[in-house]
Design an enzyme around this catalytic site. Structure first.
Site, PDB file in Angstrom:
ATOM      1  N   SER A 181     -42.005 -54.320 -10.255  1.00 21.59           N
ATOM      2  CA  SER A 181     -40.639 -53.644 -10.502  1.00 21.59           C
ATOM      3  C   SER A 181     -40.483 -52.793  -9.056  1.00 21.59           C
ATOM      4  CB  SER A 181     -40.510 -52.822 -11.594  1.00 21.59           C
ATOM      5  OG  SER A 181     -39.178 -52.187 -11.679  1.00 21.59           O
ATOM      6  N   PHE A 224     -33.324 -47.345 -17.172  1.00 24.53           N
ATOM      7  CA  PHE A 224     -34.118 -46.344 -16.594  1.00 24.53           C
ATOM      8  C   PHE A 224     -35.450 -46.634 -16.760  1.00 24.53           C
ATOM      9  CE2 PHE A 224     -30.134 -44.194 -17.205  1.00 24.53           C
ATOM     10  CZ  PHE A 224     -30.122 -43.397 -15.992  1.00 24.53           C
ATOM     11  N   HIS A 234     -39.609 -58.190  -8.943  1.00 25.46           N
ATOM     12  CA  HIS A 234     -38.553 -58.065  -9.988  1.00 25.46           C
ATOM     13  C   HIS A 234     -37.593 -56.635  -9.461  1.00 25.46           C
ATOM     14  CE1 HIS A 234     -36.952 -58.050 -13.891  1.00 25.46           C
ATOM     15  NE2 HIS A 234     -36.771 -56.612 -13.739  1.00 25.46           N
ATOM     16  N   ASP A 275     -34.186 -54.992  -9.855  1.00 28.76           N
ATOM     17  CA  ASP A 275     -33.204 -54.746 -10.775  1.00 28.76           C
ATOM     18  C   ASP A 275     -32.047 -54.290  -9.862  1.00 28.76           C
ATOM     19  OD1 ASP A 275     -34.342 -54.257 -13.254  1.00 28.76           O
ATOM     20  OD2 ASP A 275     -35.940 -53.099 -12.252  1.00 28.76           O
ATOM     21  N   GLY A 300     -39.571 -45.490 -17.529  1.00 30.86           N
ATOM     22  CA  GLY A 300     -40.113 -44.273 -18.336  1.00 30.86           C
ATOM     23  C   GLY A 300     -39.901 -44.270 -19.707  1.00 30.86           C
ATOM     24  N   ASP A 310     -39.971 -56.745 -20.014  1.00 32.63           N
ATOM     25  CA  ASP A 310     -39.829 -55.726 -19.071  1.00 32.63           C
ATOM     26  C   ASP A 310     -39.488 -54.458 -19.764  1.00 32.63           C
ATOM     27  OD1 ASP A 310     -39.192 -53.984 -16.844  1.00 32.63           O
ATOM     28  OD2 ASP A 310     -37.043 -55.147 -16.539  1.00 32.63           O
ATOM     29  N   GLY A 311     -40.513 -53.234 -19.637  1.00 33.86           N
ATOM     30  CA  GLY A 311     -40.023 -52.109 -20.119  1.00 33.86           C
ATOM     31  C   GLY A 311     -41.355 -51.520 -20.706  1.00 33.86           C
TER      32      GLY A 311
END
Length: 225
Positions: A9, A144, A34, A36, A146, A179-180
């Site tokens: 990312s 966001f 990636h 965003d 985190g 993703d995340g």
């Protein structure tokens, strides 16, 4: 089906030293980026415009995957297609006519991806799986870095894996990206599911861990091999 890949990312990398970051990522065996793109409307954040993405699209050694967390995805496809990414992914929740967006992306010779947020039922994207090249399963709410990993998404990944087994061969199904808060702990939870691409950000790469990107990547490649 392609070998499983780690994906960076790039939004979470050190923006003041991107050339150095890219060199270290490539040394670590991470050649997927990636990107965003956020509009401040679909999500309450702003990130990455065409000028930034264009920089990466000029590097043939990289696979560039744009994740559009935006309303009016057709508008952004027109803006981003000239950057020549490998994939453009839009959110099913943001598209009035997902078929039209998919066709618009593919008409540009770009792989079309469809993204789904954690709260959206899997059935929402099932009608489009035989048309898209990539499915992006968000494991946090988009917007966001985190956030905590959403454990309930594992059930959706299980359902998606079963759907693929019943309706696709391994060669026919679209790629699946997660993703995340993807890191060694959460990656281990997804090993039994159809996941091909693991997007890494602050929880796995760009953190206080003093190890090199290669040392971190080696650990994660060992998990997903």
């Amino acid at each position: 089906m392609m070998k499983k890949q780690l994906v960076c990312s790039i939004m979470t990398a050190d923006q003041l030293h991107l050339a150095k970051e890219l060199d270290e990522l490539k040394e670590a065996g991470i050649n997927w980026l990636h990107c965003d793109v956020m509009d401040g409307q679909f999500v309450n954040n702003l990130a990455m415009g065409p000028y930034e993405v264009e920089y990466f699209g000029k590097m043939p050694e990289l696979t560039v995957d744009i994740h559009m967390a935006v309303n009016n995805p057709e508008k952004y496809v027109k803006m981003l297609a000239p950057c020549r990414p490998d994939y453009i992914t839009f959110h099913v929740e943001a598209a009035e006519d997902p078929n039209a967006v998919i066709q618009m992306i593919q008409d540009e010779g770009i792989g079309a991806g469809i993204a789904i947020s954690p709260a959206t039922p899997l059935i929402t994207i099932l009608p489009y799986l035989n048309q898209v090249d990539l499915v992006l399963m968000m494991t946090v709410e988009p917007g966001f870095a985190g956030q905590a990993f959403r454990e309930d998404v594992l059930e959706k990944l299980d359902q998606l894996t079963q759907y693929f087994e019943e309706n696709f061969t391994d060669e026919e199904r679209p790629l699946v990206e997660v993703d995340g808060n993807i890191n060694p702990v959460t990656m281990k939870k997804m090993q039994d599911y159809a996941v091909d691409l693991y997007v890494l950000g602050t929880s796995a790469l760009f953190n206080d861990d003093p190890r090199s990107y290669k040392e971190k990547a080696d650990e994660m490649y060992e998990i997903i091999k």
